[in-house]
Write an enzyme that holds these catalytic residues in place. Structure first.
Site, PDB file in Angstrom:
ATOM      1  CB  SER A 145      -0.847  -0.002   1.276  1.00  0.00           C
ATOM      2  OG  SER A 145      -1.486   1.247   1.466  1.00  0.00           O
ATOM      3  CE1 TYR A 158      -3.697  -1.777   5.424  1.00  0.00           C
ATOM      4  CE2 TYR A 158      -3.403   0.504   4.733  1.00  0.00           C
ATOM      5  CZ  TYR A 158      -3.602  -0.827   4.420  1.00  0.00           C
ATOM      6  OH  TYR A 158      -3.710  -1.217   3.098  1.00  0.00           O
TER       7      TYR A 158
HETATM    8  C1  8X3 Z   1      -4.914   1.796   1.343  1.00  0.00           C
HETATM    9  C2  8X3 Z   1      -4.345   3.016   0.755  1.00  0.00           C
HETATM   10  O1  8X3 Z   1      -4.607   5.475   0.238  1.00  0.00           O
HETATM   11  O2  8X3 Z   1      -6.639   4.240   0.720  1.00  0.00           O
HETATM   12  O3  8X3 Z   1      -4.032   0.728   1.247  1.00  0.00           O
HETATM   13  O4  8X3 Z   1      -5.082   4.734   2.533  1.00  0.00           O
HETATM   14  S1  8X3 Z   1      -5.222   4.437   1.079  1.00  0.00           S
END
Ligand code: 8X3
Length: 258
Positions: A145, A158
């Protein structure tokens, strides 16, 4: 090539197609990736907790659907049983829970995020490294991510899990040097999937609000890139790909936040 529609338990490709394993394949990026790789000629073995859903997609694309809980050692062992030669592993299972400051960290949410994103990917990778090497041209794709690249307020559960997942994957790039395995990290920004619904514990209004007023990526946009990665020749390693909507400049800055 006629597709194999058997959904048998052996999961070793009964035809000549190379095998691709996709975790978290019941929806979103995982399901779209399974479809894309099948289109490119792979026998896809789809894993997720929702067995009916992966079997349904497997039937549609001529693959194999198996139940998989990446947080459970026995489930992973049963899932990989018989998979002796694997060309592609897409570690997609994972996600976020909550958006709390560190001072209010919910330890159960943190445990879930570390178990799925970090240890889940580790379990799958450990289990399949011999099969990936055996293929003579293996590929491990880690779906991390933009949260694996940045810190942002209220996101530490996260971001820390995604950083740990990413570092483990990047370490393997060194450890597997000289072996016939490529490693690619895909770092997506905002993709409209069940991601925010899971993060906000099923609160649809809150999840929808995340993507309102901008154009997010779709799961297919990400799958398209994974398909491109998988179709490079064996000597070409795409190490890291960051993929965001035009409307998003960083994890917390987009056209709505300014
Ligand atoms: C999720 C990325 O930009 O939506 O993995 O936080 S974001």
């Amino acid at each position: 090539m006629s597709p194999d529609t058997s959904n048998d338990a052996t999961a070793q490709s009964p035809d000549q197609r190379p095998i691709a394993v996709v975790t978290g394949a019941s929806s979103g990026i995982g399901a779209a990736t399974a479809r894309k790789l099948a289109e490119q000629g792979y026998h896809v073995v789809l894993g997720a907790r929702r067995l009916d859903r992966v079997q349904e997609i497997a039937e549609e694309i001529g693959g194999t659907g198996r139940q998989l809980d990446v947080t459970d050692d026995d489930s992973v062992a049963a899932f990989v049983d018989g998979l002796d030669t694997v060309s592609v592993l897409v570690n997609n299972a994972g996600g976020a829970k909550g958006l709390d400051p560190v001072a209010n960290a919910d330890l159960d949410d943190w445990r879930w995020m570390w178990e799925t994103n970090v240890l889940g990917s580790l379990r799958m990778t450990k289990a399949l490294i011999p099969a990936l090497i055996a293929s003579g041209d293996g590929l491990i794709v880690a779906i991390t991510s933009v949260a694996a690249l940045e810190a942002y307020d209220n996101g530490a559960g996260y971001t820390s899990a995604k950083h740990a997942q990413a570092i483990t994957h990047r370490t393997l790039r060194y450890e597997l040097l000289g072996k016939p395995v490529r490693l690619t990290e895909i770092c997506p920004g905002m993709v409209e999937t069940e991601f925010s619904l899971v993060r906000f514990d099923g609160d649809e209004k809150r999840a929808d609000a995340v993507y309102e007023g901008l154009t997010p990526l779709t799961a297919e946009d990400v799958a398209e890139v994974i398909g491109f990665v998988a179709s490079r020749p064996p000597h070409v390693n795409l190490d890291q790909i960051v993929l965001k909507p035009r409307d998003q400049a960083s994890a917390r800055r987009n056209i709505k936040t300014g």
